[in-house]
Design a protein around this motif. Structure first.
Motif, short mmCIF file in Angstrom:
data_model
loop_
_atom_site.label_atom_id
_atom_site.label_comp_id
_atom_site.label_asym_id
_atom_site.label_seq_id
_atom_site.Cartn_x
_atom_site.Cartn_y
_atom_site.Cartn_z
N MET A 7 33.90 45.68 38.04
CA MET A 7 34.24 46.49 36.81
C MET A 7 35.75 46.55 36.45
O MET A 7 36.07 46.29 35.14
N ASP A 23 25.75 48.69 39.93
CA ASP A 23 25.71 49.85 41.09
C ASP A 23 27.01 50.62 41.01
O ASP A 23 28.14 50.29 41.84
N GLU A 24 27.09 51.67 40.45
CA GLU A 24 28.33 52.39 40.23
C GLU A 24 29.11 53.15 41.45
O GLU A 24 30.02 53.43 41.72
N LYS A 25 28.10 53.15 42.32
CA LYS A 25 28.49 53.74 43.69
C LYS A 25 29.23 52.92 44.59
O LYS A 25 29.82 53.09 45.50
N GLY A 62 36.56 52.64 45.41
CA GLY A 62 35.61 53.74 45.75
C GLY A 62 36.10 54.70 46.75
O GLY A 62 35.60 55.75 46.73
N GLY A 80 29.15 43.48 33.33
CA GLY A 80 30.02 44.07 33.22
C GLY A 80 30.82 43.93 31.69
O GLY A 80 30.93 44.94 31.13
N SER A 118 27.57 44.89 39.69
CA SER A 118 28.41 45.81 39.05
C SER A 118 27.71 46.92 38.35
O SER A 118 28.26 48.10 37.75
N GLY A 152 30.82 46.92 43.31
CA GLY A 152 30.75 46.92 41.95
C GLY A 152 31.82 47.63 40.97
O GLY A 152 31.99 47.02 40.11
N LYS A 153 32.47 48.65 41.69
CA LYS A 153 33.71 49.01 40.93
C LYS A 153 34.80 48.03 40.84
O LYS A 153 35.40 48.07 39.75
#
Lengths: 273, 248
Positions: free
Chosen positions: A240, A230-232, A258, A26, A228, A236-237
């Motif tokens: 971040m 893996d944006e979906k 998410g 990140g 991190s 991960g979110k």
């Protein structure tokens, strides 16, 4: 000015290595030149989580003992421009770490990197002690259950007394923040897990982030990708967001970043910090 | 872990045996050279000034500047001379290895170093035997902790009260010879009056302790019971019973 951040917990299996990898990735994604070091000598895992296990030639211990140069041991990540990994040895044990050796390596890294993330082994013995000793900041990884919280509390005591900053005796201290991992909103609401407030009341340190329990974490580990990236994935979110707070941004605390905005009743039933 | 009932009984009933730490004050007699005629004359003159004060006072012979005194016979003779003056000799200090061996043969114990205080302060208080009590009190000083006490930490106030501004975590231990004040939640173990001061108390804003003890009498969280007040409480010793009361 570079910063040494230790990711620690006391207890094993709470997600230190996963968090170290995710935080380091990140930070690199945000454009900071970052290196993540594996302090778990003898039980090396970070290289696998980072997906670089087949590229390890020299390691942290080789550098400490003068068998290799730091440049030879650093592995550059293939996905992120600013990310490097310093793997450790699988065949040695924690006694191979020396205070002077660790200091020399960290001093050299400080000249080149913005952030140095130290992935601490579990426990409070030599490996964990040296991982935290030269830290400027600490991310204390905790699961919402009593044994993990107590071990984190023990580690906070050590951060306050057994680190270079604490031993200077001029009032400076390692800045410690809490990363609550494997959090399950429903089970916490049912009382099966401790609530965020319960954990914060006991540990009495600022909250860096809440990482929801998510299948994407195990999947990412198996693939050798920091979660991190893996944006979906909600995890991960959440990582971040935590990284954003780590570098000093004000980001609202969300349990499932998410998730779609929930309905009125759902919000009523699942209030969080 | 014993059952809660058993632990309560231990506190409530008279035990056949108790072991407690004990501090007491002894008089140290510094011997310079050999105990000759002049020495005993000076000693008799000193004893005559405060005839009751030294009566049966526990006495240690300090051998640091003594000559000889390395045979059991010599020490036995000297001890007998002192005991004839109603001085209760029980040991020696600051002796050489040979002197310590001779002392052991003469039935005296060798003490590791202690700390001397001027005797004048005591004798001026009067010549009643109770004056010995005055020397027992070391200067009190309380200890202040302004950070949370974390699991695994041990805080010991060895000369008085312990004040903690913050919480005491589960797995932490706070110990004081005097009272313990916790301005936060007490989740760990608190032991007040550890030198046997049964008037010591524990005060805390919120009680969730693993163990509470005053002067060696303890209760664990298991036998606190559901009716125990949990907010703003004091813990004190009522005879042989540890009581927990709300301050509200």
């Amino acid at each position: 000015m570079s910063k040494v951040i230790v990711v620690t917990s006391g207890k094993g299996g709470v997600g230190k290595t996963t968090s170290s990898a995710a935080i380091a990735a990140g930070l690199a994604m945000r454009g900071h030149k970052t290196v993540v070091i594996d302090f778990d000598v003898g039980l090396r895992n970070l290289d696998m989580i980072m997906g670089c296990e087949r590229r390890v030639v020299f390691d942290f211990i080789n550098v400490i003992q003068g068998d290799a140069k730091l440049k030879q041991a650093l592995i550059k990540d293939r996905r992120l421009e600013n990310l490097y990994v310093l793997p450790t040895s699988q065949t040695r044990d924690k006694d191979a770490l020396t205070t002077e050796g660790v200091k020399a390596v960290l001093d050299e890294l400080r000249e080149e990197f913005d952030y140095i993330v130290c992935d601490s082994p579990a426990g409070i013995e030599r490996g964990a002690h040296l991982a935290m000793y030269y830290a400027d900041e600490a991310v204390v990884v905790t699961n919402p259950e009593v044994s993990s919280v107590r071990d984190s509390d023990r580690v906070l005591g050590l951060l306050n007394s057994k680190t270079f900053l604490a031993e200077k005796g001029d009032g400076s201290a390692v800045k410690a923040q809490l990363l609550l991992t494997r959090f399950d909103q429903n089970r916490s609401a049912n009382g099966e897990m401790m609530s965020v407030q319960d954990v914060l009341e006991i540990l009495a340190i600022p909250l860096l982030g809440i990482i929801p329990e998510s299948t994407s974490v195990l999947k990412a580990s198996n693939e050798g990708t920091p979660v991190s990236l893996d944006e979906k994935s909600p995890a991960g979110k959440a990582y971040m967001d935590a990284v954003g707070r780590l570098v000093g941004e004000q980001i609202e605390m969300r349990v499932n970043p998410g998730e779609q905005r929930r309905g009125f009743f759902q919000r009523l039933l699942g209030r969080t910090a | 872990m014993q059952s809660g009932k058993r632990a309560t009984e231990r506190v409530a009933t008279v035990r056949p045996l108790q072991i407690r730490g004990r501090f007491f004050t002894a008089v140290a007699l510094h011997l310079t050279g050999r105990p000759d005629r002049t020495f005993f004359d000076a000693l008799d003159a000193r004893l005559a000034q405060t005839p009751l004060f030294f009566d049966n006072a526990p006495l240690v012979i300090d051998l640091e500047q003594a000559e000889g005194m390395d045979s059991a016979d010599e020490l036995l003779q000297f001890t007998a001379d002192l005991r004839a003056r109603k001085l209760s000799v029980f040991g020696v200090q600051s002796g050489t290895a040979a002197q310590a061996r001779a002392a052991a043969k003469a039935g005296l114990i060798s003490l590791p170093g202690g700390r001397d205080v001027p005797l004048e302060r005591v004798s001026r208080q009067g010549s009643r035997p109770e004056a010995v009590q005055v020397v027992r009190e070391l200067p009190q000083s309380s200890k202040l902790i302004t950070q949370p006490v974390r699991s695994g930490q041990l805080i010991f106030a060895d000369r008085g009260d312990l004040v903690i501004v913050g919480s005491v975590s589960s797995g932490a231990e706070v110990i004081a010879t005097g009272n313990i004040h916790v301005y936060g939640r007490l989740r760990g173990r608190a032991l007040a009056g550890v030198n046997g001061d049964s008037s010591a108390r524990i005060f805390c804003h919120a009680l969730d302790a693993e163990l509470l003890a005053i002067a060696g009498l303890y209760r664990t969280s298991e036998d606190l019971g559901p009716d125990t007040p949990r907010e703003l409480v004091q813990v004190w010793l009522d005879g042989e019973r540890l009581r927990i009361e709300s301050l509200k």
